[in-house]
Design a protein around this motif. Structure first.
Motif, PDB file in Angstrom:
ATOM      1  N   ILE A 158       8.832  -1.476   3.534  1.00 35.07           N
ATOM      2  CA  ILE A 158       8.051  -2.452   2.766  1.00 35.07           C
ATOM      3  C   ILE A 158       6.567  -2.336   3.138  1.00 35.07           C
ATOM      4  O   ILE A 158       5.691  -2.347   2.265  1.00 35.07           O
ATOM      5  CB  ILE A 158       8.569  -3.891   3.008  1.00 35.07           C
ATOM      6  CG1 ILE A 158       9.958  -4.072   2.387  1.00 35.07           C
ATOM      7  CG2 ILE A 158       7.599  -4.930   2.466  1.00 35.07           C
ATOM      8  CD1 ILE A 158      10.008  -3.939   0.885  1.00 35.07           C
ATOM      9  N   ALA A 159       6.265  -2.216   4.424  1.00 29.92           N
ATOM     10  CA  ALA A 159       4.877  -2.079   4.874  1.00 29.92           C
ATOM     11  C   ALA A 159       4.239  -0.824   4.288  1.00 29.92           C
ATOM     12  O   ALA A 159       3.073  -0.846   3.859  1.00 29.92           O
ATOM     13  CB  ALA A 159       4.809  -2.060   6.398  1.00 29.92           C
ATOM     14  N   ILE A 160       4.990   0.277   4.250  1.00 35.20           N
ATOM     15  CA  ILE A 160       4.487   1.522   3.678  1.00 35.20           C
ATOM     16  C   ILE A 160       4.141   1.312   2.203  1.00 35.20           C
ATOM     17  O   ILE A 160       3.097   1.765   1.717  1.00 35.20           O
ATOM     18  CB  ILE A 160       5.506   2.666   3.863  1.00 35.20           C
ATOM     19  CG1 ILE A 160       5.535   3.091   5.337  1.00 35.20           C
ATOM     20  CG2 ILE A 160       5.187   3.850   2.956  1.00 35.20           C
ATOM     21  CD1 ILE A 160       6.670   4.018   5.694  1.00 35.20           C
ATOM     22  N   TYR A 161       5.011   0.614   1.489  1.00 33.79           N
ATOM     23  CA  TYR A 161       4.751   0.349   0.068  1.00 33.79           C
ATOM     24  C   TYR A 161       3.506  -0.521  -0.119  1.00 33.79           C
ATOM     25  O   TYR A 161       2.705  -0.284  -1.028  1.00 33.79           O
ATOM     26  CB  TYR A 161       5.958  -0.308  -0.595  1.00 33.79           C
ATOM     27  CG  TYR A 161       6.887   0.693  -1.237  1.00 33.79           C
ATOM     28  CD1 TYR A 161       6.813   0.972  -2.592  1.00 33.79           C
ATOM     29  CD2 TYR A 161       7.825   1.381  -0.476  1.00 33.79           C
ATOM     30  CE1 TYR A 161       7.652   1.900  -3.179  1.00 33.79           C
ATOM     31  CE2 TYR A 161       8.673   2.306  -1.058  1.00 33.79           C
ATOM     32  CZ  TYR A 161       8.580   2.568  -2.406  1.00 33.79           C
ATOM     33  OH  TYR A 161       9.405   3.496  -2.981  1.00 33.79           O
ATOM     34  N   ALA A 174      -2.111  -0.649  -1.929  1.00 32.51           N
ATOM     35  CA  ALA A 174      -3.540  -0.875  -1.673  1.00 32.51           C
ATOM     36  C   ALA A 174      -4.336   0.412  -1.911  1.00 32.51           C
ATOM     37  O   ALA A 174      -5.407   0.391  -2.525  1.00 32.51           O
ATOM     38  CB  ALA A 174      -3.750  -1.383  -0.247  1.00 32.51           C
ATOM     39  N   PHE A 175      -3.796   1.541  -1.446  1.00 34.26           N
ATOM     40  CA  PHE A 175      -4.433   2.847  -1.663  1.00 34.26           C
ATOM     41  C   PHE A 175      -4.576   3.139  -3.161  1.00 34.26           C
ATOM     42  O   PHE A 175      -5.646   3.550  -3.630  1.00 34.26           O
ATOM     43  CB  PHE A 175      -3.617   3.941  -0.969  1.00 34.26           C
ATOM     44  CG  PHE A 175      -3.960   5.330  -1.405  1.00 34.26           C
ATOM     45  CD1 PHE A 175      -5.126   5.944  -0.955  1.00 34.26           C
ATOM     46  CD2 PHE A 175      -3.128   6.029  -2.264  1.00 34.26           C
ATOM     47  CE1 PHE A 175      -5.450   7.231  -1.360  1.00 34.26           C
ATOM     48  CE2 PHE A 175      -3.441   7.316  -2.672  1.00 34.26           C
ATOM     49  CZ  PHE A 175      -4.607   7.915  -2.219  1.00 34.26           C
ATOM     50  N   PRO A 191      -0.940  11.276   2.897  1.00 35.21           N
ATOM     51  CA  PRO A 191      -0.107  12.134   3.748  1.00 35.21           C
ATOM     52  C   PRO A 191       0.390  11.420   5.007  1.00 35.21           C
ATOM     53  O   PRO A 191       1.498  11.681   5.473  1.00 35.21           O
ATOM     54  CB  PRO A 191      -1.002  13.324   4.098  1.00 35.21           C
ATOM     55  CG  PRO A 191      -2.323  13.072   3.503  1.00 35.21           C
ATOM     56  CD  PRO A 191      -2.263  11.835   2.676  1.00 35.21           C
ATOM     57  N   LEU A 192      -0.425  10.509   5.539  1.00 37.70           N
ATOM     58  CA  LEU A 192      -0.002   9.747   6.719  1.00 37.70           C
ATOM     59  C   LEU A 192       1.216   8.880   6.396  1.00 37.70           C
ATOM     60  O   LEU A 192       2.208   8.873   7.135  1.00 37.70           O
ATOM     61  CB  LEU A 192      -1.155   8.885   7.237  1.00 37.70           C
ATOM     62  CG  LEU A 192      -0.824   7.993   8.441  1.00 37.70           C
ATOM     63  CD1 LEU A 192      -0.519   8.837   9.666  1.00 37.70           C
ATOM     64  CD2 LEU A 192      -1.973   7.038   8.713  1.00 37.70           C
ATOM     65  N   LEU A 193       1.170   8.162   5.272  1.00 35.57           N
ATOM     66  CA  LEU A 193       2.299   7.315   4.873  1.00 35.57           C
ATOM     67  C   LEU A 193       3.547   8.149   4.617  1.00 35.57           C
ATOM     68  O   LEU A 193       4.652   7.761   4.995  1.00 35.57           O
ATOM     69  CB  LEU A 193       1.947   6.510   3.610  1.00 35.57           C
ATOM     70  CG  LEU A 193       0.897   5.426   3.773  1.00 35.57           C
ATOM     71  CD1 LEU A 193       0.555   4.805   2.419  1.00 35.57           C
ATOM     72  CD2 LEU A 193       1.346   4.362   4.759  1.00 35.57           C
ATOM     73  N   LEU A 194       3.373   9.294   3.987  1.00 35.95           N
ATOM     74  CA  LEU A 194       4.498  10.183   3.726  1.00 35.95           C
ATOM     75  C   LEU A 194       5.125  10.653   5.036  1.00 35.95           C
ATOM     76  O   LEU A 194       6.353  10.641   5.184  1.00 35.95           O
ATOM     77  CB  LEU A 194       4.041  11.374   2.885  1.00 35.95           C
ATOM     78  CG  LEU A 194       5.096  12.398   2.516  1.00 35.95           C
ATOM     79  CD1 LEU A 194       6.194  11.758   1.667  1.00 35.95           C
ATOM     80  CD2 LEU A 194       4.476  13.559   1.776  1.00 35.95           C
ATOM     81  N   GLY A 195       4.293  11.034   5.996  1.00 32.49           N
ATOM     82  CA  GLY A 195       4.795  11.471   7.303  1.00 32.49           C
ATOM     83  C   GLY A 195       5.546  10.366   8.027  1.00 32.49           C
ATOM     84  O   GLY A 195       6.615  10.597   8.609  1.00 32.49           O
ATOM     85  N   ILE A 196       5.017   9.146   7.982  1.00 29.59           N
ATOM     86  CA  ILE A 196       5.687   8.004   8.620  1.00 29.59           C
ATOM     87  C   ILE A 196       7.031   7.739   7.954  1.00 29.59           C
ATOM     88  O   ILE A 196       8.039   7.514   8.631  1.00 29.59           O
ATOM     89  CB  ILE A 196       4.793   6.750   8.577  1.00 29.59           C
ATOM     90  CG1 ILE A 196       3.566   6.941   9.481  1.00 29.59           C
ATOM     91  CG2 ILE A 196       5.575   5.506   8.994  1.00 29.59           C
ATOM     92  CD1 ILE A 196       2.505   5.868   9.321  1.00 29.59           C
ATOM     93  N   GLU A 197       7.054   7.798   6.615  1.00 29.24           N
ATOM     94  CA  GLU A 197       8.311   7.550   5.898  1.00 29.24           C
ATOM     95  C   GLU A 197       9.367   8.597   6.248  1.00 29.24           C
ATOM     96  O   GLU A 197      10.534   8.275   6.454  1.00 29.24           O
ATOM     97  CB  GLU A 197       8.066   7.525   4.388  1.00 29.24           C
ATOM     98  CG  GLU A 197       9.276   7.067   3.617  1.00 29.24           C
ATOM     99  CD  GLU A 197       8.982   6.750   2.162  1.00 29.24           C
ATOM    100  OE1 GLU A 197       9.953   6.491   1.440  1.00 29.24           O
ATOM    101  OE2 GLU A 197       7.809   6.758   1.754  1.00 29.24           O
ATOM    102  N   ILE A 198       8.962   9.853   6.357  1.00 31.28           N
ATOM    103  CA  ILE A 198       9.900  10.918   6.730  1.00 31.28           C
ATOM    104  C   ILE A 198      10.426  10.681   8.149  1.00 31.28           C
ATOM    105  O   ILE A 198      11.629  10.823   8.403  1.00 31.28           O
ATOM    106  CB  ILE A 198       9.234  12.309   6.596  1.00 31.28           C
ATOM    107  CG1 ILE A 198       9.023  12.636   5.114  1.00 31.28           C
ATOM    108  CG2 ILE A 198      10.065  13.386   7.271  1.00 31.28           C
ATOM    109  CD1 ILE A 198       8.135  13.840   4.855  1.00 31.28           C
TER     110      ILE A 198
END
Length: 193
Positions: free
Chosen positions: A63-66, A71-72, A35-42
């Motif tokens: 790219i960093a999010i991916y 890794a997750f 959810p953190l990555l999703l929030g950052i991407e939004i």
């Protein structure tokens, strides 16, 4: 597209007699990360055309999010369907990384989405997307698959998106139906006493 696949998986899980209670037993390492990555991407998507600092860094941030997302998924590869999701995300990551951090999108496949979308795509101002052109590397891994009526949401997806959805479907079905099967087994054992 992934959200569509999750909703479809849940509906099919219900149709097969599964239960949402199975989702409560989901065990993910670093589960808070998704959810953190999703929030950052939004946030990046919403701010990249408003703040020049975000615009200049957006490709690197995607790219960093991916990378963190991969890794997750790798940490949770023991869950059914997660290796398939990992492969789908990896396919999308590869094509984005090779094309400057943006997902290449076929203009031909996008025609039904409207002129405004096509113009934004060509200008490179639509989120993490860019139009496929002669310089695009591995364009067959980009968003080239059109989804339109009777599909409820018009969009263009990639092979990676399809693979991710297959993995998500397997994972959700496993959670929803295993809860049902475990509950039935317990009930049978209790009735046998």
């Amino acid at each position: 597209m992934v959200y569509d696949g999750i909703i479809l998986s849940l509906l099919i899980g219900f149709f097969r007699g599964g239960s949402l209670k199975g989702l409560a037993y989901m065990k993910l390492k670093w589960g808070w990360l998704f959810p953190l990555l999703l929030g950052i991407e939004i946030c990046i998507f919403l701010l990249q055309n408003k703040l020049s600092v975000i615009a200049s860094l957006s490709n690197y941030l995607f790219i960093a999010i991916y990378i963190v997302g991969l890794a997750f998924l790798w940490l949770n590869r023991h869950n059914q369907g997660f290796m398939i999701i990992f492969i789908g995300v990896l396919l999308n990551f590869i094509v984005m990384a090779l094309n400057g951090g943006r997902m290449p999108v076929s203009i031909e496949a996008s025609q039904f989405l409207g002129l405004e979308y096509i113009d934004a795509l060509k200008a490179g101002t639509y989120g993490k997307h860019m139009a496929i052109d002669n310089s695009t590397l591995l364009p067959f891994l980009g968003d080239i698959i059109p989804l339109s009526a009777p599909y409820p949401k018009e969009q263009v997806i990639s092979i990676g998106d399809v693979v991710m959805n297959v993995g998500a479907f397997i994972f959700i079905q496993h959670l929803m139906l295993d809860y049902k099967n475990d509950k039935s087994s317990l009930q049978t054992v209790n009735e046998g006493r």
